[in-house]
Design an enzyme around this catalytic site. Structure first.
Site, mmCIF file in Angstrom:
data_model
loop_
_atom_site.group_PDB
_atom_site.id
_atom_site.type_symbol
_atom_site.label_atom_id
_atom_site.label_comp_id
_atom_site.label_asym_id
_atom_site.label_seq_id
_atom_site.Cartn_x
_atom_site.Cartn_y
_atom_site.Cartn_z
ATOM 1 N N LYS A 51 0.872 14.405 1.774
ATOM 2 C CA LYS A 51 -0.425 14.776 1.204
ATOM 3 C C LYS A 51 -0.536 16.286 0.992
ATOM 4 O O LYS A 51 -1.449 16.771 0.332
ATOM 5 C CB LYS A 51 -1.557 14.267 2.090
ATOM 6 C CG LYS A 51 -1.671 12.731 2.106
ATOM 7 C CD LYS A 51 -2.781 12.282 3.044
ATOM 8 C CE LYS A 51 -2.942 10.772 3.142
ATOM 9 N NZ LYS A 51 -3.749 10.191 2.033
ATOM 10 N N HIS A 107 0.792 -1.231 0.000
ATOM 11 C CA HIS A 107 0.000 0.000 0.000
ATOM 12 C C HIS A 107 0.816 1.267 0.000
ATOM 13 O O HIS A 107 0.242 2.360 0.004
ATOM 14 C CB HIS A 107 -0.936 0.036 1.210
ATOM 15 C CG HIS A 107 -2.139 -0.831 1.055
ATOM 16 N ND1 HIS A 107 -3.298 -0.392 0.471
ATOM 17 C CD2 HIS A 107 -2.346 -2.117 1.386
ATOM 18 C CE1 HIS A 107 -4.179 -1.376 0.463
ATOM 19 N NE2 HIS A 107 -3.623 -2.442 1.008
ATOM 20 N N LYS A 120 -14.147 8.941 -4.539
ATOM 21 C CA LYS A 120 -15.461 9.286 -3.978
ATOM 22 C C LYS A 120 -15.911 10.655 -4.467
ATOM 23 O O LYS A 120 -17.086 10.856 -4.813
ATOM 24 C CB LYS A 120 -15.395 9.295 -2.444
ATOM 25 C CG LYS A 120 -15.001 7.961 -1.828
ATOM 26 C CD LYS A 120 -14.630 8.137 -0.353
ATOM 27 C CE LYS A 120 -13.814 6.962 0.145
ATOM 28 N NZ LYS A 120 -13.174 7.239 1.453
ATOM 29 N N THR A 134 -8.232 6.963 -2.438
ATOM 30 C CA THR A 134 -9.596 6.532 -2.746
ATOM 31 C C THR A 134 -10.569 7.678 -2.498
ATOM 32 O O THR A 134 -11.665 7.696 -3.059
ATOM 33 C CB THR A 134 -10.021 5.330 -1.880
ATOM 34 O OG1 THR A 134 -9.696 5.611 -0.510
ATOM 35 C CG2 THR A 134 -9.331 4.048 -2.323
ATOM 36 N N LYS A 179 -8.574 14.091 4.408
ATOM 37 C CA LYS A 179 -7.737 12.888 4.384
ATOM 38 C C LYS A 179 -6.843 12.965 5.609
ATOM 39 O O LYS A 179 -6.791 13.998 6.273
ATOM 40 C CB LYS A 179 -6.911 12.827 3.096
ATOM 41 C CG LYS A 179 -6.203 14.151 2.754
ATOM 42 C CD LYS A 179 -5.419 14.079 1.456
ATOM 43 C CE LYS A 179 -6.242 14.124 0.205
ATOM 44 N NZ LYS A 179 -6.254 12.901 -0.565
ATOM 45 N N ARG A 180 -6.143 11.897 5.926
ATOM 46 C CA ARG A 180 -5.210 11.962 7.045
ATOM 47 C C ARG A 180 -4.218 13.098 6.818
ATOM 48 O O ARG A 180 -3.861 13.398 5.677
ATOM 49 C CB ARG A 180 -4.462 10.625 7.191
ATOM 50 C CG ARG A 180 -5.343 9.513 7.746
ATOM 51 C CD ARG A 180 -5.903 9.859 9.111
ATOM 52 N NE ARG A 180 -4.838 9.899 10.093
ATOM 53 C CZ ARG A 180 -4.594 8.939 10.983
ATOM 54 N NH1 ARG A 180 -5.354 7.871 11.036
ATOM 55 N NH2 ARG A 180 -3.601 9.073 11.839
HETATM 56 C C1 LIG Z 1 -11.888 7.468 1.735
HETATM 57 C C2 LIG Z 1 -11.425 7.795 3.083
HETATM 58 C C3 LIG Z 1 -10.056 7.974 3.342
HETATM 59 C C4 LIG Z 1 -8.997 7.899 2.257
HETATM 60 O O1 LIG Z 1 -8.809 9.197 1.720
HETATM 61 P P1 LIG Z 1 -7.545 9.548 0.812
HETATM 62 O O2 LIG Z 1 -7.874 10.922 0.309
HETATM 63 O O3 LIG Z 1 -7.496 8.544 -0.277
HETATM 64 O O4 LIG Z 1 -6.357 9.533 1.691
HETATM 65 C C5 LIG Z 1 -9.657 8.270 4.622
HETATM 66 N N1 LIG Z 1 -10.561 8.395 5.619
HETATM 67 C C6 LIG Z 1 -11.872 8.259 5.407
HETATM 68 C C7 LIG Z 1 -12.811 8.435 6.547
HETATM 69 C C8 LIG Z 1 -12.355 7.945 4.143
HETATM 70 O O5 LIG Z 1 -13.677 7.789 3.950
#
Ligand SMILES: *Cc1c(COP(=O)(O)O)cnc(C)c1O
Length: 812
Positions: free
Chosen positions: A559, A362, A665, A661, A553-554
């Site tokens: 990032k 990952h 979304k 991911t 995101k985290r």
């Molecule tokens: C989809 C999702 C992530 C992943 O987000 P990235 O932008 O791909 O890092 C992290 N936390 C939550 C709660 C999510 O729904």
């Protein structure tokens, strides 16, 4: 005698009756005024009753057909809420609404009361949850195995703009979705020593003795597929003390010592480690990993033997997918179980292991590649260390045969990293012990072969493959954006929910005035819904007519939330100077949790909050720019955020975001992406076309050359806008009474070795943001681009991803 009594039906009155019965008799509530938490629980039980029958039938059909089964081993499952997902999947929405009517409440009122199951950090854990949904929907016999953490991902709040963590005791009010399975209790060994012995047939074996044991207790959660009868299982393990744990101390009268030891045993599943994309290095974490691996493998082996009698067909009937390096200890544990417990010879055990294990990588970040000290390993899992040494010895013979005399290569590829403190390299164990190694986006899989695992690729090219991530369209489109889902269904029918590529048909609707108008109206409503959430969490009022610019995101340096904040500072500076030509009102939302020990990530949160408060309190700026840091980003928050975004920020340093991911979304919900050439962004760009995507930044191949060519200080000096941003950061404009507060951030930008290339990508980012806001001024065109994004999001369904896993890796 099985299935005695009537099956619960989906009929209106039956659902209403069961709801009443659970409320009164299961929960013992007879309140004249209905209490929501109890009604929620009663409804969950009513829905669960309806899953039970399908669950049983799924299991029975599997037992009869004995198909090949897959086990998805993951330390994380970020499930979020279950209620509305279950209701939607069994198709009982209307009936439930009807039943709730007499209680004076709606499903929406109830569902927001459900606590998220937050058994994961971020993308990796959420991926596991999306995969389970797709496997059940596609009727694949896939079971999830994980840990039933007492405390999931911490709750984040803010105090003076700083992150405060509080424990997430998600099980406090019970979990109506789980069933305890005492008949699946497993014994897990730790510590002790190994010895060899001769069995009654004269064969030599090893055994692991004088161990301290604990039990793994199984809890099952139903995973219903959408519009199918299949209900799969997620089995989560909880640690409990064995009964003999206390004998010695107890007999000596040391009652307190005995109970303390019991607590120690149960600590294993007490808490999720809140580190995303970095290793924890703690002994307790290794205990968790081994605990999950051992319990799950014992479970699978016992069930296999029950049906098949022996191991001859084990590899034809079973496959394990390892979600990152976290569960790769399963490779050594399967060897141990096969040899020590089931008396197989090494070669037979290795053939089975090597044909059943598949590893998903990952991340390329070195800090995330788990390594465990040999010292720790030998104390905690002595038998497993012996097996790893043996795997390594045999593996290095292969390396030596392939590259005679290349001792440097042997050293590089060894499962044991030599040094003052020798370490076990878990990723290498994953590769050596598996028949498949996959990355999670095209670029990432290529970089695995060319960089990180190059030696291994040269040895075993056939093991390496790509499976670009995806997300489930049930949760991330139909559930979170019901109005848009309805509009889509009215236009192209409803088959898209199981075949997302059908969204392509939406392209034909972009010239239909009424369709585009409805599309725009729905986005506007979703923005109003997010504004309410923002208002109640931060007190800031977002204007739903502004462009909603979102990065959730985290929090991590790679990032680059920092780059986003620097853009905000740049806009603030422009507005303050009266340079507003070509600007449009914009609302910037940033959210995400920082690992509690990640100092710079926490400082970035503080900076975001300080910038937000300066910007929001300047009345001259308010009409053009608003900024918030939304606390406690989690799955249920994302369900409100994704449908409301106009612009999705995916701005990682090229080569660092394996896939992402969140980007998928947002795209599915009609946001346009501003992003770098990284992870799945590249595939998003290809799918939707460059004219519907805002691309900027260095490509992965350009980064090192660029670093040599110019330093951040040179870049800053030659860029007036960047100089002004740095000036505002450095003069303490956002840290009035603590002038040096953000020095570490400033230094990271100016660092000639800044791995994240913040200064280098600033100009490209600012210019692309300007292009985005200008594009937003032509609202009709923007709506078309929004529709094109949703239309092109079909390949980012986790149904597509899982179909590829099933065909190429699992061979189902
Ligand atoms: C989809 C999702 C992530 C992943 O987000 P990235 O932008 O791909 O890092 C992290 N936390 C939550 C709660 C999510 O729904």
């Amino acid at each position: 005698m099985k299935n005695k009594g009537a099956k619960p039906s989906l009929n209106n009155t039956d659902i209403a009756c069961d709801l009443q019965r659970h409320y009164n008799f299961t929960l013992g509530r007879f309140d004249s005024r209905v209490k929501t938490p109890y009604l929620l629980k009663a409804l969950a039980l009513t829905v669960r009753d309806r899953l039970m029958e399908r669950w049983r039938v799924t299991r029975e059909q599997e037992n009869a057909a004995q198909p090949k089964r897959v086990y998805y081993l993951s330390l994380e499952f970020l499930l979020g809420r279950s209620l509305s997902n279950a209701i939607k999947n069994i198709g009982a929405q209307a009936e439930v609404e009807q039943a709730l009517h007499s209680y004076g409440c709606t499903l929406e009122d109830l569902e927001t009361e459900e606590i998220d199951a937050g058994l994961g950090n971020g993308g990796l854990g959420r991926l596991a949850a999306c995969f389970l949904d797709s496997c059940a929907t596609l009727n694949y016999p896939v079971m999830g195995y994980g840990i039933r953490y007492e405390y999931g991902m911490f709750h984040q709040s803010l105090e003076s703009g700083r992150q405060i963590e509080s424990p997430d005791h998600w099980l406090r009010d019970g979990n109506p979705w789980e069933l305890e399975r005492p008949d699946h209790r497993r014994r897990i060994q730790f510590h002790g020593r190994t010895e060899s012995y001769t069995d009654d047939l004269g064969a030599r074996h090893m055994r692991w003795v004088d161990t301290s044991d604990i039990y793994a207790l199984a809890y099952d959660m139903p995973i219903p597929g959408y519009n199918t009868q299949t209900v799969n299982t997620l089995r989560l393990w909880k640690a409990t003390a064995t009964d003999e744990f206390n004998l010695n101390e107890f007999n000596a009268g040391d009652y307190a010592e005995a109970v303390a030891e019991k607590n120690l045993a149960e600590q294993i599943t007490m808490v999720l480690y809140p580190n995303d994309a970095s290793e924890n290095g703690k002994e307790l974490r290794l205990r968790q990993q081994y605990f999950l691996a051992s319990a799950s493998l014992q479970d699978v082996i016992e069930q296999h033997l029950e049906h098949c009698g022996g191991f001859a067909h084990f590899a034809d009937k079973n496959c394990f997918q390892l979600n990152d390096t976290h569960p790769t200890i399963a490779i050594a544990e399967l060897m141990r179980l096969l040899m020590d417990e089931h008396r197989l010879e090494w070669d037979a055990a290795w053939a089975i292991t090597n044909n059943t294990m598949a590893y998903t990588n990952h991340t390329l970040l070195p800090e995330a590649l788990e390594r465990w000290s040999v010292h720790l390993f030998s104390a905690l899992l002595p038998r497993l260390l012996e097996i790893i040494y043996e795997i390594n010895a045999r593996f290095l013979v292969q390396v030596a045969q392939r590259w005679p005399g290349d001792t440097e290569r042997q050293r590089r590829m060894s499962l044991i990293e030599e040094g003052d403190e020798p370490m076990v390299r878990m990723a290498y164990l994953g590769i050596v012990g598996s028949f498949s190694v996959n990355g999670v986006a095209v670029l990432h899989s290529r970089l695995l072969k060319e960089d990180l695992f190059r030696d291994f690729y040269e040895l075993w090219p056939h093991k390496f493959n790509n499976k670009t991530n995806g997300v489930t369209p049930r949760r991330w489109l139909s559930h979170c954006n019901p109005s848009l889902a309805d509009l889509i269904t009215q236009s192209i029918g409803d088959a898209w929910q199981k075949d997302l590529s059908q969204l392509e048909a939406l392209r034909a609707c972009v010239n239909d005035q009424s369709f585009t108008q409805q599309w725009a109206n729905i986005k506007r409503q979703n923005k109003a819904r997010l504004s309410d959430l923002v208002k109640s969490n931060t007190g800031v009022t977002f204007n739903p007519d502004s462009l909603f610019d979102v990065q959730v995101k985290r929090i991590h340096e790679y990032k680059r939330q920092l780059l986003n904040i620097m853009h905000v500072i740049h806009l603030y500076d422009r507005i303050a100077r009266g340079d507003t030509q070509g600007l449009q009102p914009r609302c910037v939302l940033i959210g995400g949790k920082a690992a509690p020990g990640y100092y710079l990530a926490k400082l970035i949160i503080k900076l975001a909050n300080n910038v937000a408060s300066v910007v929001n309190s300047d009345p001259n700026v308010a009409s053009l720019l608003q900024v918030v840091f939304l606390p406690n980003y989690c799955v249920s928050a994302m369900e409100v955020i994704a449908p409301a975004a106009d612009l999705s920020e995916q701005i990682s340093t090229a080569g660092k975001e394996a896939s992402g991911t969140g980007n998928m979304k947002f795209m599915m919900n009609g946001a346009l992406t501003i992003g770098t050439y990284d992870g799945a962004n590249i595939e998003i760009l290809e799918a939707v076309g460059a004219s519907n995507f805002f691309l900027f930044g260095l490509k992965v191949e350009e980064i090192s050359a660029h670093r040599v060519a110019c330093t951040p200080n040179q870049i800053i000096e030659s860029d007036v806008d960047l100089s002004r941003v740095m000036q505002l950061l450095e003069c303490g404009h956002f840290s009035l009474f603590e002038s040096n507060l953000f020095d570490p951030i400033v230094n990271s930008i100016r660092n000639p070795h800044d791995p994240w290339m913040v200064a280098a990508d600033f100009r490209g980012y600012i210019d692309e943001q300007q292009r985005a806001i200008e594009c937003y001024q032509n609202r009709e065109l923007w709506v078309k681009k929004s529709i094109f994004n949703t239309a092109a999001s079909g390949r980012f369904s986790s149904d597509r991803t899982i179909t590829e896993y099933a065909n190429d890796i699992w061979k189902l």
